[in-house]
Design an enzyme around this catalytic site. Structure first.
Site, PDB file in Angstrom:
ATOM      1  N   GLU A 170      89.799 -80.625  90.435  1.00  0.00           N
ATOM      2  CA  GLU A 170      89.777 -81.584  91.551  1.00  0.00           C
ATOM      3  C   GLU A 170      89.070 -82.881  91.190  1.00  0.00           C
ATOM      4  O   GLU A 170      89.508 -83.960  91.594  1.00  0.00           O
ATOM      5  CB  GLU A 170      89.138 -80.970  92.794  1.00  0.00           C
ATOM      6  CG  GLU A 170      90.012 -79.947  93.511  1.00  0.00           C
ATOM      7  CD  GLU A 170      89.905 -78.554  92.926  1.00  0.00           C
ATOM      8  OE1 GLU A 170      89.105 -78.374  91.979  1.00  0.00           O
ATOM      9  OE2 GLU A 170      90.605 -77.643  93.396  1.00  0.00           O
ATOM     10  N   HIS A 226      86.700 -71.510 103.066  1.00  0.00           N
ATOM     11  CA  HIS A 226      88.052 -72.041 103.288  1.00  0.00           C
ATOM     12  C   HIS A 226      88.290 -72.364 104.767  1.00  0.00           C
ATOM     13  O   HIS A 226      89.442 -72.366 105.209  1.00  0.00           O
ATOM     14  CB  HIS A 226      89.122 -71.025 102.867  1.00  0.00           C
ATOM     15  CG  HIS A 226      89.295 -70.851 101.389  1.00  0.00           C
ATOM     16  ND1 HIS A 226      88.340 -70.284 100.587  1.00  0.00           N
ATOM     17  CD2 HIS A 226      90.332 -71.150 100.562  1.00  0.00           C
ATOM     18  CE1 HIS A 226      88.787 -70.240  99.334  1.00  0.00           C
ATOM     19  NE2 HIS A 226      89.987 -70.762  99.290  1.00  0.00           N
TER      20      HIS A 226
HETATM   21  C1  LIG Z   1      88.009 -75.469  93.792  1.00  0.00           C
HETATM   22  C2  LIG Z   1      89.222 -74.722  94.192  1.00  0.00           C
HETATM   23  N1  LIG Z   1      90.439 -75.288  94.029  1.00  0.00           N
HETATM   24  C3  LIG Z   1      91.555 -74.637  94.396  1.00  0.00           C
HETATM   25  C4  LIG Z   1      91.492 -73.388  94.941  1.00  0.00           C
HETATM   26  C5  LIG Z   1      92.747 -72.674  95.410  1.00  0.00           C
HETATM   27  N2  LIG Z   1      93.124 -71.584  94.506  1.00  0.00           N
HETATM   28  C6  LIG Z   1      92.681 -70.333  94.698  1.00  0.00           C
HETATM   29  S1  LIG Z   1      93.141 -69.295  93.486  1.00  0.00           S
HETATM   30  C7  LIG Z   1      93.985 -70.513  92.675  1.00  0.00           C
HETATM   31  C8  LIG Z   1      94.666 -70.219  91.376  1.00  0.00           C
HETATM   32  C9  LIG Z   1      93.721 -69.636  90.370  1.00  0.00           C
HETATM   33  O1  LIG Z   1      94.374 -69.400  89.162  1.00  0.00           O
HETATM   34  P1  LIG Z   1      93.609 -68.716  87.959  1.00  0.00           P
HETATM   35  O2  LIG Z   1      92.288 -69.360  87.771  1.00  0.00           O
HETATM   36  O3  LIG Z   1      94.520 -68.667  86.813  1.00  0.00           O
HETATM   37  O4  LIG Z   1      93.299 -67.244  88.508  1.00  0.00           O
HETATM   38  P2  LIG Z   1      94.357 -66.132  88.940  1.00  0.00           P
HETATM   39  O5  LIG Z   1      94.673 -66.372  90.371  1.00  0.00           O
HETATM   40  O6  LIG Z   1      95.543 -66.231  88.075  1.00  0.00           O
HETATM   41  O7  LIG Z   1      93.616 -64.846  88.774  1.00  0.00           O
HETATM   42  C10 LIG Z   1      93.888 -71.718  93.374  1.00  0.00           C
HETATM   43  C11 LIG Z   1      94.503 -72.985  92.958  1.00  0.00           C
HETATM   44  C12 LIG Z   1      90.198 -72.826  95.103  1.00  0.00           C
HETATM   45  N3  LIG Z   1      90.036 -71.618  95.653  1.00  0.00           N
HETATM   46  N4  LIG Z   1      89.093 -73.492  94.711  1.00  0.00           N
END
Ligand SMILES: Cc1ncc(C[n+]2csc(CCOP(=O)(O)OP(=O)(O)O)c2C)c(N)n1
Ligand SMILES: [Mg+2]
Lengths: 328, 336
Positions: free
Chosen positions: B70, B139
């Site tokens: 971000e 959230h």
């Molecule tokens: C700071 C922040 N940005 C965006 C999100 C929204 N979000 C939650 S999980 C996710 C994807 C995470 O992907 P990854 O780190 O590869 O973990 P995975 O879900 O594949 O285990 C996103 C974009 C968040 N929770 N926190």
């Protein structure tokens, strides 16, 4: 049978690890069903398919070792020894849940088990783990701290800054990149310029190791080596676990970003639990019947957890106002 | 021609039309398209709740999916805004502002003043706000007051599909940085929205219900809770006026003062936590500028000073209810 056990863990320890992996799988698959029925509120991210990483790593830890988890935290919790009944109650928003129903799936924590919390903010665990490792260093008992991070969240500045901090202070920290190929619907390869997290690590002055995260023994061995080094004052490392997720990003995800047949292939050919079962039975360490017996016990445990969660009391109006501060 | 569409569709339509009208409008965010680099479908998500779905088919590479970074991409939107573009950055949840706050309040908000009036930063940062989604403490926040506190930022939080489209179009046209807050529990709300592009000017509150006895000042989801309360109170003979602020910065204090001068009673309703929020700001301004008009003590209805709880039982108690609002109104009328 125990006499010709070819593995680096005792038969009891191996069966314990199998049981934990099965517990995670059963817990998550049950949530998948109950969420679909509308029983479970909120955002739920399931760890099914990734169990070998959590259990392979956590099998080296004690309660004095700390971990910081992610939004996909149930597996880390169970592998770290958090009570499954309390977790289920938490996910149902009940009293007696790990966080008394105030946190929910994305915030399960049990500090008495060294589990510093699942996290709703991507990348937030990494600085916290630097702090946990710093505290461990001051305590001087050889404890360590581990940060789990997804492939996607590993692009957060907080994560990258933490690698550097851990390196310059030679902290007893381990950064585990759980690379399941996706962050929500976006592929890892689109979002991350380098192919290997080992390259990232070396850019920050840390040793890095890649393992097949669906192979329990590969994870166990690699983690054992770098955890031992960290305990002995050898400093931080990064471990990349290449793994697969069996469910959607969160419950309700249609997963149209996947290739046709991708999920079927993952489940058929990259199931870490099937792999471990095959390794244990073909080496003669456990019989299929013994594993099936564990499976039945785990099923009963999860069933009981759901029954108990549904029967547990709801929080009351007074609970809304407690625990904002220690004292105010 | 107006037709009924959801608030979610109103957001989509405003972005679509702004992109058609102005080639410098681009959009950046996580999974706003979805499926980037993946073997399956592109536009697989269209944002986490599907708000931007379909825009990729129309505008292609003007929508950029970002890594989970971000600070980098919100900052990049701000930087591009200083260099001739009109970027819209989507930050899924306002709670994630914590990750990129410096770029917003030390950079975007300050350029104009710090650089002696020579800079323009026409960036819009869209995000979801509010509780009620069972999404827990990280959230669900209503962090609007953090942003109204900072000179240089504009803050918008609409309550209807009509206002959403008009205010988002204005936000994109506006030459200052705008924090555009979409309440996740209003996305499904339907209302009449003209098909043609239109903009609603900032700093103009909307009197959504006229009344003689008590003024409620509020915004976002709480407008609807206040309308419910007003319907109940009407049966008791209490006639409530409701002022929907629509933009929190700039703030249309004139409409508020004019209303309170007529009714003599004020209830401020805010979904943000109760200290230093929009409600306390309105209360202070009315006390400073229309004290003599007040016939009763000012009332505030806000959640308790706690994080947002997960358990649905607790979350429902946390969010201000129509019953609490009605009760506060009754306190100002002494039970009349
Ligand atoms: C700071 C922040 N940005 C965006 C999100 C929204 N979000 C939650 S999980 C996710 C994807 C995470 O992907 P990854 O780190 O590869 O973990 P995975 O879900 O594949 O285990 C996103 C974009 C968040 N929770 N926190
Ligand atoms: Mg991932």
């Amino acid at each position: 049978m125990a006499a010709n056990n070819p593995f680096p863990l005792s038969r009891d320890a191996l069966l314990g690890c199998y049981r934990r992996m099965r517990t995670i799988r059963e817990f998550e698959d049950r949530l998948h069903i109950d969420f679909g029925r509308g029983d479970i509120p909120g955002f739920v991210h399931l760890y099914a398919g990734e169990e070998a990483a959590a259990v392979g790593i956590m099998s080296h830890l004690g309660d004095g070792d700390r971990i910081a988890s992610t939004h996909r935290g149930h597996g880390h919790c169970i592998a770290k020894g958090v009570d499954v009944g309390a977790m289920m109650k938490e996910i149902y928003g009940r009293k007696g849940g790990s966080c008394e129903g105030k946190g929910g799936s994305m915030h399960i924590a049990d500090l008495s088990k060294g589990m510093m919390g699942a996290n709703g903010i991507l990348g937030a665990g990494a600085p916290l783990v630097c702090g946990a490792a710093l505290a461990a260093k001051f305590r001087g008992k050889g404890e360590i701290a581990i940060c789990f991070v997804g492939d996607g969240a590993s692009n957060q500045g907080t994560f990258l800054e933490s690698l550097n901090l851990a390196a310059i202070w030679n902290l007893p920290a381990l950064f585990v990149v759980e690379n399941n190929g996706y962050a929500e619907s976006t592929s890892r390869d689109y979002a991350t310029a380098v192919n290997s997290y080992v390259d990232r690590a070396s850019g920050f002055g840390l040793p890095g190791v890649v393992v097949d995260g669906t192979d329990f023994f590969a994870v166990h061995e690699a983690a054992g080596e770098i955890i031992r080094r960290a305990r002995e004052g050898g400093g931080p490392s990064l471990l990349e676990c290449k793994m697969v997720r069996f469910h959607g990003h969160f419950e309700g995800d249609a997963q149209t970003y996947r290739a046709n047949g991708e999920l079927e292939d993952l489940r058929a050919n990259h199931d870490c639990l099937k792999k471990l079962a095959a390794q244990l039975t073909s080496a003669g360490v456990a019989s299929a019947a013994e594993l099936a017996d564990i499976d039945r016990q785990v099923l009963a445990l999860i069933e009981q957890a759901v029954v108990d969660a549904k029967a547990a009391p709801l929080p009351s109006a007074a609970d809304l106002l407690t625990d904002v501060y220690v004292k105010y | 021609m107006a037709r009924r569409i959801s608030l979610k569709t109103a957001v989509n339509e405003a972005i679509d039309q702004a992109m058609q009208l102005d080639p410098t409008v681009i959009m950046l965010g996580e999974d706003i398209v979805g499926g980037a680099g993946a073997p399956g479908e592109m536009d697989a998500w269209g944002g986490v709740l599907g708000v931007t779905k379909g825009l990729y088919a129309k505008h292609g590479d003007r929508l950029l999916d970002t890594p989970l970074s971000e600070s980098a991409y919100v900052g990049a939107a701000i930087g591009a805004a200083c260099c001739g573009m009109r970027p819209i950055a989507e930050l899924m949840f306002i709670d994630f502002m914590g990750v990129c706050f410096d770029q917003i309040f030390n950079q975007a908000a300050k350029f104009r003043y710090m650089f002696g009036g020579k800079a323009e930063t026409p960036v819009v940062i869209r995000c979801m706000v509010g509780a009620g989604f069972r999404a827990a403490a990280q959230h669900s926040q209503m962090l609007t007051p953090l942003f109204t506190h900072i000179p240089g930022l504009k803050v918008v939080c609409p309550s209807t599909p009509y206002d959403t489209k008009g205010l988002l179009m204005q936000s994109i046209r506006d030459n200052d940085p705008v924090i555009f807050c979409e309440h996740k529990n209003l996305y499904a709300l339907e209302g009449d929205v003209p098909e043609a592009p239109y903009a609603i000017p900032f700093g103009e509150a909307n009197v959504v219900r006229e009344g003689r006895d008590v003024t409620i000042v509020t915004y976002g989801l709480m407008v609807h809770r206040s309308l419910e309360a007003a319907a109940t109170l009407a049966k008791e003979g209490i006639d409530v006026e409701i002022v929907d602020l629509r933009t929190l910065s700039p703030l249309d204090i004139d409409t508020v003062l004019e209303s309170v001068t007529r009714t003599g009673r004020l209830v401020c309703v805010d979904e943000a936590s109760p200290r230093c929020n929009i409600a306390t700001d309105i209360a202070a301004q009315v006390a400073m500028h229309a004290f003599k008009a007040l016939k009763a003590q000012i009332e505030q209805v806000a959640p308790p000073h706690t994080p947002v709880p997960f358990s649905p039982t607790l979350e429902d108690l946390y969010i201000p209810s129509a019953a609490q609002i009605a009760q506060a109104v009754r306190r100002t009328t002494g039970g009349k």
